[in-house]
Structure formats: C-alpha cells, structure tokens
Design a protein around this motif. Structure first.
Motif, mmCIF file in Angstrom:
data_model
loop_
_atom_site.group_PDB
_atom_site.id
_atom_site.type_symbol
_atom_site.label_atom_id
_atom_site.label_comp_id
_atom_site.label_asym_id
_atom_site.label_seq_id
_atom_site.Cartn_x
_atom_site.Cartn_y
_atom_site.Cartn_z
ATOM 1 N N PRO A 1 0.777 -1.366 -0.021
ATOM 2 C CA PRO A 1 0.024 -0.052 -0.151
ATOM 3 C C PRO A 1 0.835 1.293 -0.010
ATOM 4 O O PRO A 1 0.699 2.392 -0.539
ATOM 5 C CB PRO A 1 -0.807 -0.154 1.098
ATOM 6 N N ASN A 2 2.048 1.359 0.402
ATOM 7 C CA ASN A 2 2.808 2.402 0.707
ATOM 8 C C ASN A 2 3.603 2.746 -0.486
ATOM 9 O O ASN A 2 4.145 3.496 -0.678
ATOM 10 C CB ASN A 2 3.874 2.504 1.971
ATOM 11 N N VAL A 3 3.676 1.718 -1.392
ATOM 12 C CA VAL A 3 4.446 1.960 -2.794
ATOM 13 C C VAL A 3 3.710 1.771 -3.856
ATOM 14 O O VAL A 3 4.167 1.885 -5.059
ATOM 15 C CB VAL A 3 5.657 0.813 -2.783
ATOM 16 N N ALA A 4 2.309 2.124 -3.607
ATOM 17 C CA ALA A 4 1.312 1.944 -4.825
ATOM 18 C C ALA A 4 1.303 3.118 -5.440
ATOM 19 O O ALA A 4 1.215 3.314 -7.015
ATOM 20 C CB ALA A 4 0.050 1.926 -4.143
ATOM 21 N N THR A 5 1.609 4.254 -4.959
ATOM 22 C CA THR A 5 1.764 5.562 -5.546
ATOM 23 C C THR A 5 2.916 5.488 -6.864
ATOM 24 O O THR A 5 2.611 5.950 -7.900
ATOM 25 C CB THR A 5 1.863 6.810 -4.667
ATOM 26 N N PRO A 6 4.138 5.279 -6.274
ATOM 27 C CA PRO A 6 5.118 5.344 -7.389
ATOM 28 C C PRO A 6 4.857 3.903 -8.501
ATOM 29 O O PRO A 6 5.359 4.236 -9.722
ATOM 30 C CB PRO A 6 6.523 4.956 -6.645
ATOM 31 N N ILE A 7 4.233 3.172 -8.068
ATOM 32 C CA ILE A 7 3.973 2.216 -8.903
ATOM 33 C C ILE A 7 2.798 2.629 -10.007
ATOM 34 O O ILE A 7 3.077 2.337 -11.221
ATOM 35 C CB ILE A 7 3.226 0.730 -8.492
ATOM 36 N N ILE A 8 1.752 3.455 -9.672
ATOM 37 C CA ILE A 8 0.911 4.013 -10.615
ATOM 38 C C ILE A 8 1.680 4.891 -11.651
ATOM 39 O O ILE A 8 1.316 4.919 -12.704
ATOM 40 C CB ILE A 8 -0.087 4.780 -9.620
ATOM 41 N N VAL A 9 2.382 5.930 -11.068
ATOM 42 C CA VAL A 9 3.185 6.584 -11.667
ATOM 43 C C VAL A 9 3.915 6.012 -12.855
ATOM 44 O O VAL A 9 3.933 6.380 -14.043
ATOM 45 C CB VAL A 9 3.908 7.751 -10.948
ATOM 46 N N ALA A 10 4.663 4.972 -12.392
ATOM 47 C CA ALA A 10 5.741 4.528 -13.435
ATOM 48 C C ALA A 10 5.104 3.808 -14.205
ATOM 49 O O ALA A 10 5.144 3.579 -15.638
ATOM 50 C CB ALA A 10 6.815 3.499 -12.263
ATOM 51 N N GLY A 11 4.040 2.818 -13.926
ATOM 52 C CA GLY A 11 3.183 2.121 -14.783
ATOM 53 C C GLY A 11 2.328 2.923 -15.932
ATOM 54 O O GLY A 11 2.324 2.719 -17.127
ATOM 55 N N THR A 12 1.907 4.432 -15.654
ATOM 56 C CA THR A 12 1.409 5.096 -16.644
ATOM 57 C C THR A 12 2.472 5.441 -17.621
ATOM 58 O O THR A 12 2.214 5.454 -18.909
ATOM 59 C CB THR A 12 0.843 6.421 -15.899
ATOM 60 N N LEU A 13 3.594 5.743 -16.976
ATOM 61 C CA LEU A 13 4.833 6.051 -18.125
ATOM 62 C C LEU A 13 5.092 4.946 -19.007
ATOM 63 O O LEU A 13 5.540 5.112 -20.181
ATOM 64 C CB LEU A 13 6.049 6.749 -17.414
ATOM 65 N N THR A 14 5.033 3.703 -18.294
ATOM 66 C CA THR A 14 5.485 2.591 -19.000
ATOM 67 C C THR A 14 4.584 2.194 -20.167
ATOM 68 O O THR A 14 5.069 1.731 -21.324
ATOM 69 C CB THR A 14 5.654 1.347 -18.118
ATOM 70 N N VAL A 15 3.352 2.483 -19.989
ATOM 71 C CA VAL A 15 2.350 2.063 -21.068
ATOM 72 C C VAL A 15 2.610 2.996 -22.411
ATOM 73 O O VAL A 15 2.782 2.266 -23.570
ATOM 74 C CB VAL A 15 0.805 2.460 -20.418
ATOM 75 N N GLY A 16 2.851 4.278 -22.355
ATOM 76 C CA GLY A 16 3.323 4.772 -23.653
ATOM 77 C C GLY A 16 4.572 4.524 -24.285
ATOM 78 O O GLY A 16 4.715 4.167 -25.483
ATOM 79 N N ARG A 17 5.745 3.947 -23.357
ATOM 80 C CA ARG A 17 6.892 3.507 -23.841
ATOM 81 C C ARG A 17 6.422 1.946 -24.546
ATOM 82 O O ARG A 17 7.055 1.582 -25.535
ATOM 83 C CB ARG A 17 7.913 3.043 -22.755
ATOM 84 N N VAL A 18 5.573 1.294 -23.955
ATOM 85 C CA VAL A 18 5.505 -0.274 -24.503
ATOM 86 C C VAL A 18 4.586 0.107 -26.059
ATOM 87 O O VAL A 18 4.863 -0.794 -26.819
ATOM 88 C CB VAL A 18 4.587 -0.987 -23.517
ATOM 89 N N ILE A 19 3.751 0.962 -26.138
ATOM 90 C CA ILE A 19 2.965 1.098 -27.365
ATOM 91 C C ILE A 19 3.972 1.577 -28.246
ATOM 92 O O ILE A 19 3.933 1.002 -29.435
ATOM 93 C CB ILE A 19 2.218 2.127 -27.009
ATOM 94 N N LEU A 20 5.178 2.272 -27.992
ATOM 95 C CA LEU A 20 6.045 2.925 -28.770
ATOM 96 C C LEU A 20 6.957 1.621 -29.257
ATOM 97 O O LEU A 20 7.401 1.192 -30.334
ATOM 98 C CB LEU A 20 6.929 3.807 -28.271
ATOM 99 N N LEU A 21 7.327 0.522 -28.236
ATOM 100 C CA LEU A 21 8.089 -0.499 -28.525
ATOM 101 C C LEU A 21 7.270 -1.479 -29.413
ATOM 102 O O LEU A 21 7.969 -2.079 -30.242
ATOM 103 C CB LEU A 21 8.514 -1.431 -27.264
ATOM 104 N N GLU A 22 5.906 -1.630 -29.062
ATOM 105 C CA GLU A 22 5.052 -2.689 -30.041
ATOM 106 C C GLU A 22 5.249 -1.869 -31.526
ATOM 107 O O GLU A 22 5.293 -2.732 -32.481
ATOM 108 C CB GLU A 22 3.799 -2.749 -29.489
#
Length: 310
Positions: free
Chosen positions: A223-244
C-alpha cells in the motif's frame, strides 16, 4: 439571545488523500488534457464494431478496384493499397496497440513488483543477486533483444505451424516478450520504496510481534509503494506502445492481417510519395497516444508527490 442558542458552525470535512490528489491533478492542465485525449482515443478505437456496422464495412475486406480510394461517405478516410478501409483499420489497430500497452505493462509490472519487493524487503544476498540481474537486463540493447526474441520461429519449438502463425499467438507473444524485458524500471522503484518502508517503526514492530513476511508485504509495504507504481506504470504504457509499434514496423510484431498502428506504418513506408496519408494517420495516432501517456504520468507524479505545491 444567548450565545448558547446560536447554531454552531460546522467545520468542513477534511478531504481524503485521493480527493486531494484528484484536485492537484485537475490543476495540471497538460495531464488533464492528456487524460481527456486518451479517453477519446479509447472511445474512438473501441467503437470500431459500431462504425463498421453503420457503414457496412469490414476492416479486413479487400477490393482491388478501390485501391487508394479518396474519402467517401462509406470510406471516410479513403482506402489503402489493397482497397481496405483506412478508418476502420486505424480503429482496430488502436485496440490492438492499446491492449498490448496495457497488458504488457501489467505483466511486466507484476514481475517488477515481485523482484523489487523481494530485493528490498529480504535484503542481503537476495537483494544483491536480484539487483545485479536487473543491471544485466538494463545493460542489454532493448530493441535488438526484442527483435531477436520476436523473430524466434515458434514452429521449431514444437508448436503446430497453424497455431504459431495465428493472430492470437502473435499478439500474446509480443505482450509476453515486452513484459519479460521491460520490468526493470518498476523493479527499481518498488525496491527503493520497500527499503524506505521496511525501516519504519510500525514495520519493525510488526516483525517483532511475529507478523510474517506475506503479512508485512501485503499490509504495510505494497500500500505504501502503490503511488510510485501507478506513476511508473502510466509512463510505461506509452513506452510499451512505442516498442510494439517499432516491432510491428520492423515486421516482427503483431502479424497481418491483424492491423496495428505499427504494421500499418510498415505497409505504408513504400507508399510515402504516392499515398502519404497512409503513413500520416497511424504515425499521428502513435505520437498523440505516447505523448498523452507521458504528460499524464508527469501529472500523476506531481499530484501524488506530497512535497509538490497543491
């Protein structure tokens, strides 16, 4: 009138942490514009069946007599080199690209969370081994590695050729390949958060009182690391779309006839002079989607940061 009969002023209810974060996110204009754009893009892509039914058009139906057709009432963006409807292929391709981005981020995120929590919570040799493995993964050239993995012939691994060449297998292969190599950022973020949380007094007290590792990880750490996970995950989605899109552009991504924005660009690269719009539309959608996810991730980082000005 006595003061005792005066009505007491009701103090305003304090806002919850998520209400404060939402208020901060609304003040971040680029992030809110990006959120609206992403919602519109998702609605655009996933309304493909409705648009196809209204126009009576199949996105994979070819008609060589209508090659490079101009925009009409039936084909709103014209047709491509084999007479397929460009608009519907953009919409279906967006479904595939967005699905790859979200699913690969989720699977890679789960792997990264597991590695980061184990490394940060257990420490010692396990931490050293997992972080050196993460460093080795980071040191590998990402695009060449993905190209090599995507080019592996599944038929030689014992999978029947008709199954190996199927669109579903092609889709899930790209999702799994990207997830297996793009988990390192979330792993490092989770490890740093776990190290900070693991030193807190309430976690140490829980350990002393006999709480096991699963309890501490599930109740105190995640629960205490959920915030950085959400932020990092949002940035990762864009990078993954670019990789695909890159893999599909190179011809080793999701295989035709299933459209994606990347393989639509691949098909249009030799038509840049004769039919430039066939490359402009998927390229523009890739650009807008990736930049929107990046702006949204930046806005979430500001909104979730307690040190940021609210």
């Amino acid at each position: 009138m006595s003061t005792a009969s005066l009505p007491l002023e009701s103090s305003p209810r304090p806002l919850s942490i998520w209400a404060l974060r939402w208020r901060a996110l609304r003040r971040h204009k680029p992030a809110m514009a990006s959120l609206v754009l992403l919602l519109l893009l998702a609605a655009f892509c996933f309304s493909a069946p409705l648009v196809g039914a209204l126009l009576h058009v199949d996105p994979n139906a070819t008609d060589l007599f209508e090659r490079y057709g101009p925009p009409t009432a039936t084909h709103l963006l014209g047709t491509d080199e084999v007479g397929r409807d460009v608009l519907l292929r953009l919409m279906v391709g967006g479904q595939v690209s967005l699905a790859v981005g979200v699913l690969a981020t989720v699977f890679g995120g789960l792997l990264g969370i597991a590695v980061g929590v184990l490394a940060g919570y257990l420490g010692g040799r396990i931490d050293a081994f997992l972080m050196r493995a993460t460093d080795c993964m980071i040191s590998l050239p990402l695009i060449p590695l993905l190209v090599v993995l995507a080019a592996i012939d599944l038929g030689k691994l014992g999978i029947p050729p008709d199954v190996a060449q199927g669109p579903d297998v092609s889709f899930w292969r790209i999702v799994i390949i990207i997830a297996l190599v793009d988990w390192t950022t979330i792993a490092r973020v989770v490890r740093a958060g776990t190290l900070a949380v693991g030193r807190q007094d309430y976690v140490l007290a829980a350990r002393v009182s006999g709480a096991g590792t699963p309890y501490n990880v599930g109740v105190h750490v995640l629960p205490n690391v959920a915030t950085p996970i959400i932020v990092a995950g949002t940035l990762t989605v864009g990078r993954v779309i670019l990789l695909e899109s890159t893999l599909s552009f190179l011809g080793v991504g999701v295989m035709p006839p299933t459209p994606t924005w990347g393989n639509m660009l691949n098909n249009a690269q030799e038509l840049a002079s004769s039919a430039p719009m066939l490359a402009v539309w998927p390229g523009l959608l890739i650009f807008l989607t990736v930049i929107a996810f990046n702006f949204l991730g930046d806005g979430l980082r500001v909104a979730f940061d307690p040190r940021a000005t609210k």
